[in-house]
Design a protein around this motif. Sequence first.
Motif, mmCIF file in Angstrom:
data_model
loop_
_atom_site.group_PDB
_atom_site.id
_atom_site.type_symbol
_atom_site.label_atom_id
_atom_site.label_comp_id
_atom_site.label_asym_id
_atom_site.label_seq_id
_atom_site.Cartn_x
_atom_site.Cartn_y
_atom_site.Cartn_z
ATOM 1 N N GLU A 165 -10.861 -20.370 -19.191
ATOM 2 C CA GLU A 165 -11.807 -20.763 -18.133
ATOM 3 C C GLU A 165 -12.880 -19.710 -17.860
ATOM 4 O O GLU A 165 -13.874 -20.000 -17.205
ATOM 5 C CB GLU A 165 -11.083 -21.030 -16.811
ATOM 6 N N GLY A 173 -11.929 -26.349 -15.932
ATOM 7 C CA GLY A 173 -10.670 -26.382 -16.672
ATOM 8 C C GLY A 173 -10.905 -26.569 -18.157
ATOM 9 O O GLY A 173 -12.050 -26.648 -18.620
ATOM 10 N N GLY A 222 -6.583 -24.786 -15.817
ATOM 11 C CA GLY A 222 -7.702 -24.957 -14.900
ATOM 12 C C GLY A 222 -7.341 -24.655 -13.466
ATOM 13 O O GLY A 222 -6.190 -24.346 -13.139
#
Length: 292
Positions: free
Chosen positions: A99, A113, A140
């Motif tokens: 991420e 995510g 995420g």
Amino acid sequence: MAIRLAIVGPGRVGQALGRRWVEQGVDLLGFVGRRPETVAAAVRFCGAGASLTPMAAAQAHVLVFAVGDPDLAPAIGTMAGASPRSCSLWLHTSGRHDEHVFVAVRGHGIRTGALHPVAPFPDALSGWRALERMPAVLSGDAAARRLLERLAILLGMTPLWSTGGDRVLYHAACALAANGLTALRSLVDQVFAVAGGLPPAAAAEVAAALMHAALRACDQRGAAAALSGPVLRGDAATLRAHRTALEAHCPAADPAYRALMRQALELARSRGLGDAVAQAVAATLAGGAPPA
Ligand SMILES: NC(=O)c1ccc[n+]([C@@H]2O[C@H](COP(=O)([O-])OP(=O)(O)OC[C@H]3O[C@@H](n4cnc5c(N)ncnc54)[C@H](OP(=O)(O)O)[C@@H]3O)[C@@H](O)[C@H]2O)c1
């Protein structure tokens, strides 16, 4: 309410996922691409959507980045400058990135995510066909988890959550598992062809039977317990004969043969192969021409 989704990157993965989501009732607004003909092909393949400007795509509820790994950060940067809709979910399909690649949209109120579709996509159609029951590795923000999982399930994939780890190493393992096995199969086919004695269809049947059985055994018992063959038996003479034949007739296969058999030797040691025998095997698998 249908999820309104846009895809940046109208390539193999973008098209395959887009088509499956459309089949599952997702409202695909369309694609942002670099070339109009690729975007048009993606829209045709999915039977929905249109060519989108970054500004239009940034208004989607879900924005999927399916661009190549080196293009991901620049593509996110471009979209971050296009007045993104707050509370939307931005996700990428890359195996290599985590991420952190979304750093450009931190503070924009966007959830981020990754949904890594763990399936081969040699082309869009094969990828679309391969999705069913394959894993989708997810990671995420906490606020993104339910939607990420829903998107994976809509693809027919099995969601698996990643807790972090070294993403580049994770991707290297995926490449070894998929592309490494494909490359190994092509070497196996070449060596059977040069060996002769079996028609191509029979050689392919032997190769497939052995590879599938080896994989099944690894799945059931683990790699060490699954190992069989000359390395496990400490049969240096047979390994030497293999290498001499490969050197003479299929030299391109010899480096891979040595590398894989050296790994097999580690497994054989863990199964109790004695030091002296293991050293003889290791000498046979060392670089250069096979010892006489
Ligand atoms: N292939 C696989 O087996 C596989 C499996 C799982 C995950 N993935 C991941 O999925 C991602 C996409 O892979 P792929 O195989 O689909 O790649 P691909 O077929 O090369 O498609 C990438 C697409 O993104 C477009 N693109 C690049 N930069 C862009 C930008 N800034 N804005 C808009 N479009 C842009 C490319 O345009 P052009 O047509 O102009 O180049 C191309 O159409 C990668 O992160 C990959 O790691 C791939």
